[in-house]
Structures are given as C-alpha cells and as structure tokens.
Design a protein around this motif. Sequence first.
Motif, PDB file in Angstrom:
ATOM      1  N   SER A 183       0.843  -1.203   0.000  1.00  0.00           N
ATOM      2  CA  SER A 183       0.000   0.000   0.000  1.00  0.00           C
ATOM      3  C   SER A 183       0.876   1.250   0.000  1.00  0.00           C
ATOM      4  O   SER A 183       1.902   1.313   0.687  1.00  0.00           O
ATOM      5  CB  SER A 183      -1.008   0.021   1.153  1.00  0.00           C
ATOM      6  N   THR A 188     -10.463  -3.147   3.962  1.00  0.00           N
ATOM      7  CA  THR A 188     -10.643  -1.981   4.817  1.00  0.00           C
ATOM      8  C   THR A 188      -9.303  -1.314   5.121  1.00  0.00           C
ATOM      9  O   THR A 188      -8.314  -1.999   5.402  1.00  0.00           O
ATOM     10  CB  THR A 188     -11.276  -2.428   6.162  1.00  0.00           C
ATOM     11  N   GLU A 189      -9.292   0.010   5.076  1.00  0.00           N
ATOM     12  CA  GLU A 189      -8.071   0.748   5.449  1.00  0.00           C
ATOM     13  C   GLU A 189      -7.958   0.826   6.972  1.00  0.00           C
ATOM     14  O   GLU A 189      -8.938   1.150   7.644  1.00  0.00           O
ATOM     15  CB  GLU A 189      -8.125   2.177   4.886  1.00  0.00           C
ATOM     16  N   ALA A 216      -5.064   6.468  -1.664  1.00  0.00           N
ATOM     17  CA  ALA A 216      -4.393   5.194  -1.375  1.00  0.00           C
ATOM     18  C   ALA A 216      -4.356   4.287  -2.597  1.00  0.00           C
ATOM     19  O   ALA A 216      -5.245   4.342  -3.453  1.00  0.00           O
ATOM     20  CB  ALA A 216      -5.106   4.488  -0.233  1.00  0.00           C
ATOM     21  N   ASN A 238      -9.254   3.973  -5.840  1.00  0.00           N
ATOM     22  CA  ASN A 238      -8.760   3.458  -4.564  1.00  0.00           C
ATOM     23  C   ASN A 238      -8.901   1.935  -4.587  1.00  0.00           C
ATOM     24  O   ASN A 238     -10.006   1.393  -4.578  1.00  0.00           O
ATOM     25  CB  ASN A 238      -9.552   4.061  -3.403  1.00  0.00           C
ATOM     26  N   PHE A 284      -8.197  -0.258  -2.352  1.00  0.00           N
ATOM     27  CA  PHE A 284      -8.780  -0.854  -1.130  1.00  0.00           C
ATOM     28  C   PHE A 284     -10.267  -1.083  -1.380  1.00  0.00           C
ATOM     29  O   PHE A 284     -10.799  -2.151  -1.119  1.00  0.00           O
ATOM     30  CB  PHE A 284      -8.603   0.070   0.081  1.00  0.00           C
ATOM     31  N   PRO A 327      -2.128   3.572   4.509  1.00  0.00           N
ATOM     32  CA  PRO A 327      -2.900   2.695   5.399  1.00  0.00           C
ATOM     33  C   PRO A 327      -2.509   1.233   5.237  1.00  0.00           C
ATOM     34  O   PRO A 327      -1.923   0.840   4.229  1.00  0.00           O
ATOM     35  CB  PRO A 327      -4.348   2.923   4.933  1.00  0.00           C
ATOM     36  N   ARG A 328      -2.879   0.449   6.250  1.00  0.00           N
ATOM     37  CA  ARG A 328      -2.692  -1.005   6.211  1.00  0.00           C
ATOM     38  C   ARG A 328      -4.006  -1.665   5.776  1.00  0.00           C
ATOM     39  O   ARG A 328      -5.064  -1.055   5.889  1.00  0.00           O
ATOM     40  CB  ARG A 328      -2.340  -1.523   7.611  1.00  0.00           C
ATOM     41  N   VAL A 329      -3.908  -2.911   5.300  1.00  0.00           N
ATOM     42  CA  VAL A 329      -5.109  -3.701   5.026  1.00  0.00           C
ATOM     43  C   VAL A 329      -5.521  -4.343   6.350  1.00  0.00           C
ATOM     44  O   VAL A 329      -4.816  -5.218   6.872  1.00  0.00           O
ATOM     45  CB  VAL A 329      -4.843  -4.797   3.966  1.00  0.00           C
TER      46      VAL A 329
END
Length: 206
Positions: A30, A115-116, A38, A107, A109, A125-127
Amino acid sequence: MFYETATNDHGLPYNPLKACVLPRPIGWISTLNGKGQANLAPFSFFNLVSERPPLVIFCPNGPHAEGGEKDSLLNLRENPEFVVNLATYSLRHEINASAAPWQRDKNEFEAAGVTEAASVLVSPPRVKESPLHLECTLEQIIQLPGEVGGVPNHMVLGRILGVHVDDEMIVDGQVRPERLQAISRLGYMDYAVVDKIFTMPRPTTV
Ligand SMILES: Cc1cc2nc3c(=O)[nH]c(=O)nc-3n(C[C@H](O)[C@H](O)[C@H](O)COP(=O)(O)O)c2cc1C
C-alpha cells in the motif's frame, strides 16, 4: 532441457523462467500519492533482503495499463513510504482484484473490498483484514537494466520501521506459519499456500 535466456529457445508455449524460481513471496503493497489517495497492489518480485538493518525489496516492472510507471512507483516518488501487507489464502481473491489495471485515481482498497486501517509510523494505510504488516520508509529506487513496454524496471528498497502481528498468529512465542496461511507465486497462474512445515536445526561445527 537447456535454453539461453537471450533467445528464449525453450520451445515451450510459455516462458518457464518464473516457474523455475519458486515459491516467490507476495508483498501486498500500500502507498499514498501526493494527494493522499491510497493504492494497493501485489508484487511477487519481493523479499526481505537484510535483517539488520531490516530491508525489503519489491520490483514494479513495466508500464501501467494507462502508460508510464505503475502507480505504486509513482506514489513512492511523491510520498516515500509504504506498507507491506501479508498476502494470505483467505485474502487471495482480494489480492488478485487489487492487481487489475484500475485507473490511476481508483482506490484499490475499495475496488478489492478491503478496509483501510491507520498505520503507526507511516502515512499509507494497512489492510485491516491482513494479519501482518510491515511499515516501511523508502531507502532507494534502483533502475534495473532493460525495459518492458518502453518503461524501465525498478527495484524499490525500503527499511522496515514497524511490524504489526495479530496476536492470534503467535503461539509459544513464535509467529506461526500454520496460522498465517501465507500464499506465494509459482509459475504461470499457480500459487501455493504455506501449510506443510518441517523443522530442521542448523548444523553446528566443533
Ligand atoms: C500475485 C501477483 C504478483 C505480481 N507481481 C508483480 C511484480 O512483482 N512486479 C510487477 O511489476 N507487477 C506484478 N504484478 C502485477 C501488478 O500487481 C499490477 O501491474 C498492478 O496493477 C500494479 O498496480 P499499481 O499500478 O497500482 O502499482 C503482480 C500481480 C499479481 C496478481
């Protein structure tokens, strides 16, 4: 059989090279562009290349479907941070969906249905659904020899600043692969899941 890579005279219907270096771990990367949008994409030219300092590489190769460099690379030039999300079996369809040639402002995601979750030390952001994340800062973008589709290949070298591991993945003080169910790339359209593990202590010398 033997073939030379200069001519690829293997005589097979598909280039077998990626089937000859396996399994290749998948970094699900990401990034954020300069506007804070993102992006998420999988890379199997990916690995941990040093423990001290903790360094990872991944390689955005060839062009984006809309031309020019891939979004992950463009984003790193604008915002030099990224997160490696662990690619797991339960997320395989989402990982694959995030590799589709989405328009630049999409985006991924959202497109992949994940979900961010906010990172701690970096801005991308992370998954949330992934059980393990590596928060990284960019060390270097290295241009590789050759080009595909008029765009040079690149190796991104990053330093891991922070590591998130879901506590459920830790058993008796070890991050356990049986729990993580990481997936890797083989050749062609084949993948593997890490579900057969054996232990072998290193040899000692006297
Ligand atoms: C499992 C998997 C592994 C991939 N590995 C790579 C890779 O190592 N390098 C690469 O350039 N593209 C790779 N791709 C293709 C990219 O994910 C794809 O081009 C993606 O659209 C790039 O996204 P971006 O433009 O948002 O950076 C892979 C695709 C899949 C499904």
